[in-house]
Design a protein around this motif. Structure first.
Motif, short mmCIF file in Angstrom:
data_model
loop_
_atom_site.label_atom_id
_atom_site.label_comp_id
_atom_site.label_asym_id
_atom_site.label_seq_id
_atom_site.Cartn_x
_atom_site.Cartn_y
_atom_site.Cartn_z
N LEU A 1 38.79 29.24 19.33
CA LEU A 1 39.91 28.40 18.89
C LEU A 1 39.29 27.16 18.24
CD1 LEU A 1 42.24 28.57 22.03
CD2 LEU A 1 42.20 30.08 20.03
N GLY A 2 39.56 26.95 16.99
CA GLY A 2 38.93 25.85 16.27
C GLY A 2 39.85 24.65 16.14
N PHE A 3 39.28 23.47 16.35
CA PHE A 3 40.03 22.22 16.24
C PHE A 3 39.14 21.17 15.58
CE2 PHE A 3 41.59 24.38 20.04
CZ PHE A 3 42.95 24.38 19.81
N TYR A 4 39.78 20.20 14.96
CA TYR A 4 39.07 19.04 14.43
C TYR A 4 39.52 17.86 15.25
CZ TYR A 4 36.53 16.18 11.15
OH TYR A 4 35.60 15.34 10.59
N GLY A 5 38.55 17.12 15.82
CA GLY A 5 38.94 16.02 16.70
C GLY A 5 37.95 14.88 16.71
N TYR A 6 38.27 13.88 17.51
CA TYR A 6 37.54 12.61 17.52
C TYR A 6 36.97 12.31 18.90
CZ TYR A 6 39.78 12.43 13.06
OH TYR A 6 40.18 12.75 11.79
N HIS A 7 36.64 13.33 19.66
CA HIS A 7 36.08 13.17 20.99
C HIS A 7 34.58 12.90 20.87
CE1 HIS A 7 39.85 14.71 22.56
NE2 HIS A 7 39.78 15.66 21.65
N GLY A 8 34.07 12.05 21.76
CA GLY A 8 32.64 11.76 21.77
C GLY A 8 32.37 10.32 22.14
N VAL A 9 31.11 10.03 22.38
CA VAL A 9 30.68 8.72 22.84
C VAL A 9 30.47 7.74 21.69
CG1 VAL A 9 28.82 7.49 24.03
CG2 VAL A 9 29.62 9.69 24.91
N PHE A 10 29.99 8.24 20.56
CA PHE A 10 29.54 7.36 19.49
C PHE A 10 30.68 6.95 18.55
CE2 PHE A 10 25.83 9.89 20.73
CZ PHE A 10 25.01 8.86 21.15
N ALA A 11 30.53 5.76 17.96
CA ALA A 11 31.56 5.22 17.06
C ALA A 11 31.80 6.16 15.88
CB ALA A 11 31.15 3.83 16.57
N GLU A 12 30.73 6.78 15.37
CA GLU A 12 30.88 7.70 14.23
C GLU A 12 31.77 8.88 14.60
OE1 GLU A 12 27.67 7.06 15.53
OE2 GLU A 12 27.33 5.36 14.21
N GLU A 13 31.66 9.36 15.84
CA GLU A 13 32.48 10.48 16.28
C GLU A 13 33.95 10.08 16.33
OE1 GLU A 13 29.89 13.14 19.25
OE2 GLU A 13 30.03 11.05 19.89
N GLU A 14 34.21 8.86 16.77
CA GLU A 14 35.58 8.37 16.85
C GLU A 14 36.16 8.16 15.45
OE1 GLU A 14 38.22 4.90 19.03
OE2 GLU A 14 36.03 4.77 19.09
N ASP B 1 49.29 26.58 22.08
CA ASP B 1 50.05 25.34 21.88
C ASP B 1 49.70 24.29 22.94
OD1 ASP B 1 51.27 26.42 19.64
OD2 ASP B 1 53.15 26.91 20.67
N VAL B 2 49.53 24.72 24.19
CA VAL B 2 49.16 23.79 25.27
C VAL B 2 47.76 23.22 25.02
CG1 VAL B 2 48.60 23.63 27.73
CG2 VAL B 2 50.71 24.76 27.00
N VAL B 3 46.83 24.10 24.64
CA VAL B 3 45.46 23.64 24.37
C VAL B 3 45.45 22.66 23.21
CG1 VAL B 3 43.15 24.37 23.63
CG2 VAL B 3 44.41 25.73 25.32
N LYS B 4 46.14 23.00 22.13
CA LYS B 4 46.18 22.14 20.93
C LYS B 4 46.78 20.78 21.26
CE LYS B 4 47.70 22.26 16.09
NZ LYS B 4 48.28 20.93 15.95
N ALA B 5 47.91 20.77 21.96
CA ALA B 5 48.57 19.51 22.29
C ALA B 5 47.67 18.65 23.18
CB ALA B 5 49.90 19.79 22.99
N THR B 6 47.01 19.26 24.15
CA THR B 6 46.13 18.50 25.04
C THR B 6 44.93 17.97 24.28
OG1 THR B 6 46.85 19.94 26.86
CG2 THR B 6 44.90 18.58 27.24
N PHE B 7 44.34 18.81 23.44
CA PHE B 7 43.19 18.42 22.63
C PHE B 7 43.51 17.20 21.76
CE2 PHE B 7 40.56 18.48 18.85
CZ PHE B 7 39.30 18.74 19.34
N GLU B 8 44.71 17.19 21.19
CA GLU B 8 45.09 16.16 20.23
C GLU B 8 45.69 14.91 20.87
OE1 GLU B 8 47.63 18.29 17.53
OE2 GLU B 8 45.91 19.17 16.46
N THR B 9 46.07 14.97 22.15
CA THR B 9 46.80 13.87 22.78
C THR B 9 45.90 12.73 23.23
OG1 THR B 9 48.57 15.33 23.47
CG2 THR B 9 48.36 13.27 24.67
#
Length: 127
Positions: A15-28, A64-72
């Protein structure tokens, strides 16, 4: 009681997603790709016997549950993201008794020529 992580299961892979998770500012700021593999333990004998969609767990609803949680909620660590997803899957689907989740981060900010960083959690429903 059955041993955890055995028996019938629903499997969703890559399941592929694009997100902003991570420790570094660039990831955010820039974000990156993530891939999620899931195995959900559930008794599938009734849908197997009846061939009725209403007796099973919808793969689309799981997604849908995974996507919503990933993006929330943004998390710094993949472990926290995976736990959030497990918690929501248990809350959303009473028939799910255990979850194995792997989250892969192919562009993790480490010096690797090939491969990916990943974590995997094994969780069973709390009694």
């Amino acid at each position: 009681m059955a041993e955890p992580f055995t028996g019938d299961r629903i499997i969703l892979k890559d399941l592929g997603f694009y997100g902003y998770h991570g420790v570094f500012a660039e990831e955010e700021k820039l974000g990156q790709r993530f891939f999620i593999d899931l195995e959900l333990g559930a008794d599938l004998s009734v849908p197997a016997a009846t061939d009725r969609l209403s007796t099973g767990i919808s793969y689309a609803d799981i997604y849908d549950v995974v996507k919503a949680t990933f993006e929330t909620k943004r998390t710094k660590m993949l472990e926290a993201l995976a736990q959030n997803i497990c918690d929501q899957l248990f809350a959303s689907f009473q028939g799910v008794t255990w979850v194995i989740i792997r989250i892969r981060k192919p562009e993790a900010p480490i010096a690797m020529v090939r491969g990916e960083a990943a974590i995997e959690l094994h969780r069973r429903r709390k009694q």
